[in-house]
Design a protein around this motif. Structure first.
Motif, PDB file in Angstrom:
ATOM      1  N   ARG A  34       0.778  -0.808  -0.245  1.00 36.28           N
ATOM      2  CA  ARG A  34       0.097   0.341  -0.128  1.00 36.28           C
ATOM      3  C   ARG A  34       0.643   1.249  -0.185  1.00 36.28           C
ATOM      4  O   ARG A  34       0.416   2.351  -0.878  1.00 36.28           O
ATOM      5  CB  ARG A  34      -0.723  -0.238   1.464  1.00 36.28           C
ATOM      6  CG  ARG A  34      -2.159  -0.992   0.914  1.00 36.28           C
ATOM      7  CD  ARG A  34      -2.936  -0.724   2.097  1.00 36.28           C
ATOM      8  NE  ARG A  34      -3.836  -1.918   2.168  1.00 36.28           N
ATOM      9  CZ  ARG A  34      -4.782  -2.352   3.521  1.00 36.28           C
ATOM     10  NH1 ARG A  34      -4.818  -0.756   3.753  1.00 36.28           N
ATOM     11  NH2 ARG A  34      -5.710  -3.027   3.245  1.00 36.28           N
ATOM     12  N   GLY A  35       2.482   1.272   0.171  1.00 35.97           N
ATOM     13  CA  GLY A  35       3.132   2.435   1.166  1.00 35.97           C
ATOM     14  C   GLY A  35       3.860   2.666  -0.591  1.00 35.97           C
ATOM     15  O   GLY A  35       3.389   3.966  -1.365  1.00 35.97           O
ATOM     16  N   ARG A  36       3.898   1.775  -0.921  1.00 37.16           N
ATOM     17  CA  ARG A  36       4.605   1.938  -2.579  1.00 37.16           C
ATOM     18  C   ARG A  36       3.412   2.629  -3.793  1.00 37.16           C
ATOM     19  O   ARG A  36       3.515   3.189  -4.269  1.00 37.16           O
ATOM     20  CB  ARG A  36       4.910   0.375  -3.220  1.00 37.16           C
ATOM     21  CG  ARG A  36       5.397   0.341  -4.271  1.00 37.16           C
ATOM     22  CD  ARG A  36       6.586  -1.006  -4.828  1.00 37.16           C
ATOM     23  NE  ARG A  36       6.771  -1.837  -3.435  1.00 37.16           N
ATOM     24  CZ  ARG A  36       6.154  -3.423  -3.485  1.00 37.16           C
ATOM     25  NH1 ARG A  36       6.298  -4.129  -4.583  1.00 37.16           N
ATOM     26  NH2 ARG A  36       7.281  -3.573  -2.091  1.00 37.16           N
ATOM     27  N   PHE A  37       2.239   2.264  -3.424  1.00 36.94           N
ATOM     28  CA  PHE A  37       1.391   2.594  -4.469  1.00 36.94           C
ATOM     29  C   PHE A  37       0.625   3.998  -4.186  1.00 36.94           C
ATOM     30  O   PHE A  37       0.773   4.762  -5.250  1.00 36.94           O
ATOM     31  CB  PHE A  37      -0.401   1.314  -4.413  1.00 36.94           C
ATOM     32  CG  PHE A  37       0.150  -0.164  -4.872  1.00 36.94           C
ATOM     33  CD1 PHE A  37      -0.104   0.656  -6.065  1.00 36.94           C
ATOM     34  CD2 PHE A  37      -0.840  -1.209  -4.487  1.00 36.94           C
ATOM     35  CE1 PHE A  37       0.033  -1.118  -6.984  1.00 36.94           C
ATOM     36  CE2 PHE A  37      -0.956  -1.974  -4.566  1.00 36.94           C
ATOM     37  CZ  PHE A  37      -0.847  -2.240  -6.661  1.00 36.94           C
ATOM     38  N   ALA A  38       0.956   4.544  -3.462  1.00 39.11           N
ATOM     39  CA  ALA A  38       1.053   5.560  -2.518  1.00 39.11           C
ATOM     40  C   ALA A  38       1.879   6.639  -2.836  1.00 39.11           C
ATOM     41  O   ALA A  38       1.617   7.522  -3.492  1.00 39.11           O
ATOM     42  CB  ALA A  38       0.654   5.609  -0.435  1.00 39.11           C
ATOM     43  N   VAL A  39       3.015   5.882  -2.518  1.00 36.85           N
ATOM     44  CA  VAL A  39       3.810   6.944  -3.420  1.00 36.85           C
ATOM     45  C   VAL A  39       3.793   6.826  -4.977  1.00 36.85           C
ATOM     46  O   VAL A  39       4.553   7.866  -5.076  1.00 36.85           O
ATOM     47  CB  VAL A  39       5.517   5.821  -3.065  1.00 36.85           C
ATOM     48  CG1 VAL A  39       6.704   6.458  -3.599  1.00 36.85           C
ATOM     49  CG2 VAL A  39       5.857   6.153  -1.208  1.00 36.85           C
ATOM     50  N   ASP A  41       2.038   6.598  -6.991  1.00 36.21           N
ATOM     51  CA  ASP A  41       0.543   7.345  -7.098  1.00 36.21           C
ATOM     52  C   ASP A  41       0.917   9.247  -7.013  1.00 36.21           C
ATOM     53  O   ASP A  41       0.542  10.036  -7.532  1.00 36.21           O
ATOM     54  CB  ASP A  41      -0.711   7.636  -5.793  1.00 36.21           C
ATOM     55  CG  ASP A  41      -1.930   6.102  -7.033  1.00 36.21           C
ATOM     56  OD1 ASP A  41      -1.388   5.348  -8.200  1.00 36.21           O
ATOM     57  OD2 ASP A  41      -2.582   5.454  -5.942  1.00 36.21           O
ATOM     58  N   VAL A  42       1.669   9.797  -5.752  1.00 39.08           N
ATOM     59  CA  VAL A  42       1.628  10.836  -5.328  1.00 39.08           C
ATOM     60  C   VAL A  42       2.569  11.631  -6.442  1.00 39.08           C
ATOM     61  O   VAL A  42       2.900  12.302  -7.103  1.00 39.08           O
ATOM     62  CB  VAL A  42       2.803  11.196  -4.126  1.00 39.08           C
ATOM     63  CG1 VAL A  42       3.652  11.917  -3.705  1.00 39.08           C
ATOM     64  CG2 VAL A  42       1.965  10.612  -2.448  1.00 39.08           C
ATOM     65  N   THR A  45       1.117  11.418 -10.057  1.00 43.37           N
ATOM     66  CA  THR A  45      -0.076  12.826  -9.437  1.00 43.37           C
ATOM     67  C   THR A  45       1.426  14.351  -9.743  1.00 43.37           C
ATOM     68  O   THR A  45       1.322  15.180 -10.037  1.00 43.37           O
ATOM     69  CB  THR A  45      -0.284  13.181  -8.340  1.00 43.37           C
ATOM     70  OG1 THR A  45      -1.993  11.918  -8.391  1.00 43.37           O
ATOM     71  CG2 THR A  45      -1.430  14.374  -8.367  1.00 43.37           C
TER      72      THR A  45
END
Length: 177
Positions: A34-39, A41-42, A45
């Motif tokens: 989840r952390g990898r996906f969040a990074v 996505d950031v 973006t």
């Protein structure tokens, strides 16, 4: 809970410890994913926002270039949807491929300054020389008519004949009332 755990046999303690460790590993693995996906996505973006920022900073230059390009176009030579279809039929007839032509009008895209009309053409079992004549006649109408996509394939049982799919578009300059 501590007393219950201590009262268990050694192999039960080991199994319970293995279950707790396995659950912790799964939880940590999911958390890192989840952390990898969040990074990711950031970062994506930020890249999109940077690109949009560059486009917005060039807004005046782009608008000036678009206005200059439209100023060079002759509004009477632009094609509306009906005129585009008629012109394509005329070009096909001139290239002797009108019987092999199937056309399908696509939705019109409209802005305040112009409308973009598109037609999907399918040419089946066409000789190379006829297709080339059609292509050259169509290219001579640029920039008022343009080819957006062009796909060409040979007919399986007769390599002397070709099938072609074209997406042709035209720009119609909006007239002010």
């Amino acid at each position: 809970m501590k007393a219950w755990f201590i009262s268990r046999l050694a192999r039960e303690k080991l199994l319970l410890l293995l279950f707790v460790v396995a659950a912790a590993v799964l939880w940590i693995s999911d958390l890192t994913e989840r952390g990898r996906f969040a990074v990711t996505d950031v970062r994506e973006t930020q890249a999109v926002l940077a690109t949009q920022g560059r486009w917005l900073s060039e807004k005046t230059r782009i608008e000036q270039e678009a206005a200059a390009a439209v100023a060079n176009l002759d509004g009477s030579r632009t094609y509306n949807s009906l005129r585009l279809s008629a012109e394509l039929s005329t070009l096909a007839k001139g290239a002797n491929i009108e019987q092999n032509l199937r056309s399908e009008t696509q939705p019109t895209e409209q802005t305040a300054q112009f409308s973009v009309h598109a037609v999907q053409l399918t040419l089946t079992r066409v000789a190379w020389t006829d297709l080339l004549a059609f292509y050259e006649a169509l290219s001579a109408r640029a920039p008022y008519i343009s080819i957006e996509r062009f796909a060409l394939e040979s007919v399986r049982n007769n390599p002397a004949e070709l099938n072609a799919r074209l997406l042709v578009s035209s720009v119609e300059i909006a007239t002010t009332p």
